[in-house]
Design a protein around this motif. Structure first.
Motif, PDB file in Angstrom:
ATOM      1  N   GLY A  39      10.782  53.329  30.854  1.00 14.40           N
ATOM      2  CA  GLY A  39      11.967  53.486  31.416  1.00 14.40           C
ATOM      3  C   GLY A  39      12.876  53.663  29.704  1.00 14.40           C
ATOM      4  N   PRO A  40      13.906  54.351  29.838  1.00 18.69           N
ATOM      5  CA  PRO A  40      15.308  54.942  28.819  1.00 18.69           C
ATOM      6  C   PRO A  40      15.275  53.231  28.012  1.00 18.69           C
ATOM      7  N   GLU A  41      15.650  53.130  26.632  1.00 13.31           N
ATOM      8  CA  GLU A  41      15.805  52.630  25.789  1.00 13.31           C
ATOM      9  C   GLU A  41      17.182  51.408  26.682  1.00 13.31           C
ATOM     10  N   HIS A  42      18.123  52.486  26.489  1.00  9.41           N
ATOM     11  CA  HIS A  42      19.132  51.685  26.789  1.00  9.41           C
ATOM     12  C   HIS A  42      19.142  50.958  27.785  1.00  9.41           C
ATOM     13  N   VAL A  43      17.661  50.754  29.353  1.00  2.16           N
ATOM     14  CA  VAL A  43      17.589  49.854  29.537  1.00  2.16           C
ATOM     15  C   VAL A  43      16.711  48.925  29.812  1.00  2.16           C
ATOM     16  N   ARG A  44      15.841  48.873  28.294  1.00  3.97           N
ATOM     17  CA  ARG A  44      14.731  48.040  27.649  1.00  3.97           C
ATOM     18  C   ARG A  44      15.398  47.061  26.715  1.00  3.97           C
ATOM     19  N   ILE A  45      16.982  47.028  26.278  1.00  2.00           N
ATOM     20  CA  ILE A  45      17.369  46.566  25.381  1.00  2.00           C
ATOM     21  C   ILE A  45      16.886  44.797  25.331  1.00  2.00           C
ATOM     22  N   LEU A  46      17.129  44.082  26.789  1.00  2.00           N
ATOM     23  CA  LEU A  46      16.815  43.087  26.244  1.00  2.00           C
ATOM     24  C   LEU A  46      15.481  42.837  26.938  1.00  2.00           C
ATOM     25  N   THR A  47      14.800  42.289  25.752  1.00  7.09           N
ATOM     26  CA  THR A  47      13.527  41.497  26.097  1.00  7.09           C
ATOM     27  C   THR A  47      12.646  40.121  25.265  1.00  7.09           C
ATOM     28  N   ILE A  48      12.149  40.086  26.133  1.00  5.26           N
ATOM     29  CA  ILE A  48      11.907  37.743  25.845  1.00  5.26           C
ATOM     30  C   ILE A  48      11.507  37.738  24.137  1.00  5.26           C
ATOM     31  N   LYS A  49      11.958  37.082  24.139  1.00  4.28           N
ATOM     32  CA  LYS A  49      11.928  37.042  22.499  1.00  4.28           C
ATOM     33  C   LYS A  49      10.346  36.136  21.773  1.00  4.28           C
ATOM     34  N   ASP A  50      10.253  37.707  20.919  1.00  2.00           N
ATOM     35  CA  ASP A  50       9.345  37.619  19.834  1.00  2.00           C
ATOM     36  C   ASP A  50       8.426  38.761  21.082  1.00  2.00           C
ATOM     37  N   ASP A 117      17.678  40.895  22.094  1.00  2.00           N
ATOM     38  CA  ASP A 117      17.850  42.434  21.684  1.00  2.00           C
ATOM     39  C   ASP A 117      17.710  43.459  20.470  1.00  2.00           C
ATOM     40  N   VAL A 118      17.437  43.994  21.509  1.00  2.90           N
ATOM     41  CA  VAL A 118      16.691  45.081  20.778  1.00  2.90           C
ATOM     42  C   VAL A 118      17.073  45.480  19.607  1.00  2.90           C
ATOM     43  N   ALA A 119      18.153  46.669  20.394  1.00  3.47           N
ATOM     44  CA  ALA A 119      19.489  47.324  19.215  1.00  3.47           C
ATOM     45  C   ALA A 119      19.742  46.539  17.972  1.00  3.47           C
ATOM     46  N   GLN A 120      20.024  45.258  18.856  1.00  4.09           N
ATOM     47  CA  GLN A 120      20.678  44.437  18.082  1.00  4.09           C
ATOM     48  C   GLN A 120      19.588  43.893  16.246  1.00  4.09           C
ATOM     49  N   ASP A 121      18.773  43.647  16.962  1.00  3.83           N
ATOM     50  CA  ASP A 121      17.632  43.123  15.738  1.00  3.83           C
ATOM     51  C   ASP A 121      17.219  44.533  15.183  1.00  3.83           C
ATOM     52  N   ALA A 122      17.225  45.392  15.766  1.00  2.00           N
ATOM     53  CA  ALA A 122      17.041  46.633  14.795  1.00  2.00           C
ATOM     54  C   ALA A 122      18.141  47.307  14.760  1.00  2.00           C
ATOM     55  N   ASN A 123      18.866  47.075  14.739  1.00  2.00           N
ATOM     56  CA  ASN A 123      20.150  47.561  13.954  1.00  2.00           C
ATOM     57  C   ASN A 123      20.558  48.701  14.495  1.00  2.00           C
ATOM     58  N   LEU A 124      20.359  48.940  16.058  1.00  3.07           N
ATOM     59  CA  LEU A 124      20.160  50.333  16.762  1.00  3.07           C
ATOM     60  C   LEU A 124      21.874  50.373  16.862  1.00  3.07           C
ATOM     61  N   SER A 125      21.945  51.390  16.829  1.00  2.00           N
ATOM     62  CA  SER A 125      23.536  52.459  17.083  1.00  2.00           C
ATOM     63  C   SER A 125      23.470  52.965  18.355  1.00  2.00           C
ATOM     64  N   ASP A 126      24.333  53.246  19.402  1.00  2.18           N
ATOM     65  CA  ASP A 126      24.177  54.091  20.685  1.00  2.18           C
ATOM     66  C   ASP A 126      24.547  55.178  20.433  1.00  2.18           C
ATOM     67  N   ASN A 127      25.022  55.451  19.036  1.00  2.00           N
ATOM     68  CA  ASN A 127      25.608  56.390  18.587  1.00  2.00           C
ATOM     69  C   ASN A 127      24.514  57.842  18.031  1.00  2.00           C
ATOM     70  N   CYS A 128      24.947  59.238  18.705  1.00  2.43           N
ATOM     71  CA  CYS A 128      23.190  59.222  18.634  1.00  2.43           C
ATOM     72  C   CYS A 128      22.904  60.698  17.439  1.00  2.43           C
TER      73      CYS A 128
END
Length: 130
Positions: A39-50, A117-128
């Protein structure tokens, strides 16, 4: 298959969130946890730690990342999702020792166990950047 055989097989093939958390705390080097959700990354943002993130659709080309000497634990969305079961069968056919995390990330979050939070952990941005 009688009921006893069924339940023994089920216990052999699965691990509960509580059991995984406890066992991984005692012996973290024994396990390799994989988030196999598609699925799209934005719906998989939360993952189990580690957890290691290897979506089912990428599994074939990323198989070399999965250590054969560890017990593999796979999970997907919830009890209705069969992606983790498909991945478990694929890995078992290739000689891995595998269990499915029962209830997927939905059960894990329901228990308030640690997530990342994958986006926060990877410093990802929603800005394309377009």
């Amino acid at each position: 298959m009688n009921a006893l055989d069924y339940f023994n097989a089920r216990l052999e093939a699965t691990i509960s969130p509580m059991d995984y958390l406890r066992l991984a705390q005692v012996n973290p080097e024994k396990y390799f946890l994989i988030d196999v959700r598609n699925g799209p990354e934005h719906v998989r943002i939360l993952t189990i730690k580690d957890a290691n993130i290897i979506p089912q659709q990428e599994l074939q080309e990323r198989l070399h990342e999965i250590p054969k000497e560890k017990e593999i634990v796979v999970y997907c969305w919830d009890v209705w999702c069969n992606t983790a079961a498909k991945v478990a069968a694929f890995l078992l056919e290739r000689g891995y020792k595998v269990k499915e995390l029962t209830g997927g990330i939905a059960a894990w979050k329901e228990m308030n166990f640690p997530v990342s939070d994958v986006a926060q952990d990877a410093n990802l941005s929603d800005n394309c950047g377009c």
